[in-house]
Design an enzyme around this catalytic site. Structure first.
Site, PDB file in Angstrom:
ATOM      1  N   SER A   1       0.841  -1.199   0.000  1.00 33.71           N
ATOM      2  CA  SER A   1       0.000   0.000   0.000  1.00 33.71           C
ATOM      3  C   SER A   1       0.870   1.240   0.000  1.00 33.71           C
ATOM      4  O   SER A   1       2.099   1.169  -0.010  1.00 33.71           O
ATOM      5  CB  SER A   1      -0.893   0.017   1.237  1.00 33.71           C
ATOM      6  OG  SER A   1      -0.114   0.360   2.365  1.00 33.71           O
ATOM      7  N   LYS A   2       0.198   2.370   0.040  1.00 33.35           N
ATOM      8  CA  LYS A   2       0.867   3.662   0.042  1.00 33.35           C
ATOM      9  C   LYS A   2       1.846   3.774   1.208  1.00 33.35           C
ATOM     10  O   LYS A   2       2.832   4.500   1.132  1.00 33.35           O
ATOM     11  CB  LYS A   2      -0.197   4.759   0.156  1.00 33.35           C
ATOM     12  CG  LYS A   2       0.006   5.858  -0.849  1.00 33.35           C
ATOM     13  CD  LYS A   2      -1.041   6.938  -0.698  1.00 33.35           C
ATOM     14  CE  LYS A   2      -0.585   8.154  -1.482  1.00 33.35           C
ATOM     15  NZ  LYS A   2      -1.454   8.563  -2.515  1.00 33.35           N
ATOM     16  N   ARG A   3       1.537   3.083   2.295  1.00 31.88           N
ATOM     17  CA  ARG A   3       2.417   3.119   3.464  1.00 31.88           C
ATOM     18  C   ARG A   3       3.840   2.674   3.107  1.00 31.88           C
ATOM     19  O   ARG A   3       4.798   3.015   3.767  1.00 31.88           O
ATOM     20  CB  ARG A   3       1.888   2.204   4.569  1.00 31.88           C
ATOM     21  CG  ARG A   3       0.836   2.833   5.458  1.00 31.88           C
ATOM     22  CD  ARG A   3       0.483   1.915   6.596  1.00 31.88           C
ATOM     23  NE  ARG A   3       0.064   0.593   6.097  1.00 31.88           N
ATOM     24  CZ  ARG A   3       0.690  -0.526   6.330  1.00 31.88           C
ATOM     25  NH1 ARG A   3       1.768  -0.539   7.054  1.00 31.88           N
ATOM     26  NH2 ARG A   3       0.233  -1.667   5.840  1.00 31.88           N
TER      27      ARG A   3
ATOM     28  N   GLU B   1       2.242   7.019  -8.651  1.00 32.53           N
ATOM     29  CA  GLU B   1       2.795   7.616  -7.430  1.00 32.53           C
ATOM     30  C   GLU B   1       4.323   7.674  -7.495  1.00 32.53           C
ATOM     31  O   GLU B   1       4.925   8.653  -7.061  1.00 32.53           O
ATOM     32  CB  GLU B   1       2.374   6.814  -6.200  1.00 32.53           C
ATOM     33  CG  GLU B   1       0.919   6.997  -5.817  1.00 32.53           C
ATOM     34  CD  GLU B   1       0.493   5.977  -4.782  1.00 32.53           C
ATOM     35  OE1 GLU B   1       0.571   6.290  -3.594  1.00 32.53           O
ATOM     36  OE2 GLU B   1       0.108   4.853  -5.171  1.00 32.53           O
TER      37      GLU B   1
END
Ligand code: GLU
Length: 485
Positions: free
Chosen positions: A249-251, A259
């Site tokens: 994920s973005k984490r 991104e």
């Protein structure tokens, strides 16, 4: 023993435009491209937009742009799956006519209720065990009454063996062999039908896709057989997990190609890094360009163990490309990040442009990404820099420094050759005359030229900045010290 794949191949990449291009999807596209480029043939790009409610044109554009950015090329398409809906439907009617599918009048609620009941009893649910197909007469009668129906494909009971090029033989039996809807009651075809129809239409020879599709494959093979077509060769890639084997994920820095692009990563680095998430050349190499990967790629070396996404490794790979790519390539990828730091390349005259390029070339070995590199380039194009009094507190207290820097300006001003060596000699002679260590001048000079306490070797910095801009920045810096003392 894995069977060797012979070319030419016809492969495909069929993203659904319901979200950004995830790193897993990007890697699938890369492996398909590598297979096609190494063996010859064609890569077909197909946008699977049949889920009209969730698909959108902007997302299709995003995906295409992300693929182009990463450097994946394709030979055919993009075709839109939605353009083939009539063809998909006619295949469903054909299966119905041949008795390989049947009318399904059962209300979805009844199926859901039965599924719940079985789940509560901890038993496997198969539609076909509970809802037998209607007889031909019943189907005709209910159709004439205008009852809605779906078209359901007959799966058969024979176990289906998938000879997967990544995972070997995988056998699907019993609970995996259920009849499946191929046409919904609103007349829209389901994914299983459309993907098989379109892969047949495009004469796809190899389907390389994520492991999340493995359980779909027996259904697809059954459909191929029912349509008297030879199924393609399948390969299912292990999922990409985040560190700690959690869902990516973005984490973990980012999850979509877009991104990474926004974070100023080089696409060459992402391509290289993703190509190694499930494949390796079998030797020590870790940095391989797309061309080198094409030369070395063999599907037989695709691995089946879960791939863990490691942001630090990606950062390391990126650093190799920041240093190693030709300067022109770095400049090309840097361009989109320049307006953000107020640099307008078209407004720079030739000498400033040359200085900017020298600065980029010097700093690229230290910049983590293109955003950082853009900010490092600012002092090379700006007439005047803004010094931060807190950052310069130490220099402001050194009373003698102002005079010493003025000496340095004089020495620098008289240099005929502006090189790493000549500027170093000049600075050391000023330090000697002032009876201070060279460091006393090196640190403030670095601040004067770059607004920073750290950076490349000072004399490399001075050389890249050039004589005129170095003298100008030093002059402004001395004025700043005087004004704030
Ligand atoms: N549109 C599907 C997806 O994005 C493609 C699946 C396939 O490769 O068959 O997951």
């Amino acid at each position: 023993m894995k069977t060797k794949i012979e070319g030419p191949v016809r492969v495909r990449f069929p993203p659904s435009p319901t979200g950004f291009l995830h790193v897993g999807g990007a890697r699938t596209a890369i492996y398909n491209e590598l297979l096609r480029q190494s063996l010859g043939g064609s890569l077909v790009l197909r946008i699977e937009d049949t889920d009209r409610a969730r698909s959108d044109q902007a997302m299709t554009e995003q995906i295409l742009s992300a693929l182009r950015w990463i450097g994946v090329t394709w030979d055919e398409g993009p075709t839109l799956q939605s353009a083939g809906v009539d063809r998909h439907r006619s295949v469903a009617w054909r299966l119905l006519a041949e008795g390989k599918a049947y009318h399904d009048f059962v209300a979805p609620e009844a199926v859901a209720a039965k599924r719940d009941e079985m789940q509560k009893a901890k038993q496997n649910f198969r539609y076909k065990d509970h809802f037998p197909p209607p007889s031909a007469d019943e189907a005709k009668e209910r159709m004439e009454r205008g009852e809605p129906f779906a078209v359901r494909f007959v799966m058969g009971d024979e176990p289906i063996v998938v000879s997967d090029i990544v995972r070997g033989e995988v056998t699907f039996g019993d609970e995996m062999l259920d009849d499946l809807i191929i046409l919904r009651s609103d007349g829209t075809p389901t994914y299983h039908l459309t993907v098989v129809c379109d892969d047949i239409e495009a004469r796809i020879s190899h389907v390389i896709r994520g492991e999340d599709h493995l359980s779909n494959t027996p259904k697809h093979i059954a459909l191929y057989r029912a349509l008297d077509e030879e199924p393609p060769v399948y390969g299912h890639l292990p999922l990409i997990m985040g560190p700690g084997k959690k869902r990516l994920s973005k984490r973990h820095g980012a999850a979509s190609a877009e991104e990474f692009r926004e974070q100023g990563l080089l696409p060459q680095a992402l391509y290289n890094y993703l190509a190694f998430l499930g494949w390796s050349p079998g030797d020590e190499r870790e940095i391989m360009s797309r061309e080198e990967l094409i030369g070395a790629f063999t599907a037989e070396r695709l691995g089946s163990s879960a791939a863990v996404f490691d942001p630090e490794k990606l950062a390391w790979v990126n650093a190799q490309y920041m240093s190693g790519l030709p300067l022109a390539t770095i400049l090309e990828h840097l361009a989109p990040f320049l307006p953000e730091v107020g640099i307008d390349l078209s407004a720079l005259d030739e000498s400033v442009r040359a200085r900017f390029e020298a600065g980029v070339d010097l700093h690229r070995t230290r910049a983590k990404n293109l955003i950082e590199l853009a900010s490092f380039a600012v002092p090379y194009v700006r007439d005047r820099l803004d010094y931060d009094a807190d950052l310069c507190a130490k220099f402001l207290k050194q009373e003698a420094l102002r005079g010493q820097l003025e000496q340095l300006i004089e020495q620098f001003g008289s240099l005929e050759a502006w090189t790493v060596e000549s500027t170093e000699v000049a600075m050391r002679s000023v330090a000697e005359a002032a009876e201070v260590k060279a460091g006393v001048l090196i640190h403030p000079t670095r601040m004067a030229l770059s607004c920073s306490k750290a950076g490349p070797s000072l004399f490399d910095l001075v050389a890249a900045m050039g004589q005129e801009a170095s003298l100008r920045h030093l002059g402004h810096f001395v004025a700043f010290l005087r004004a704030n003392a």
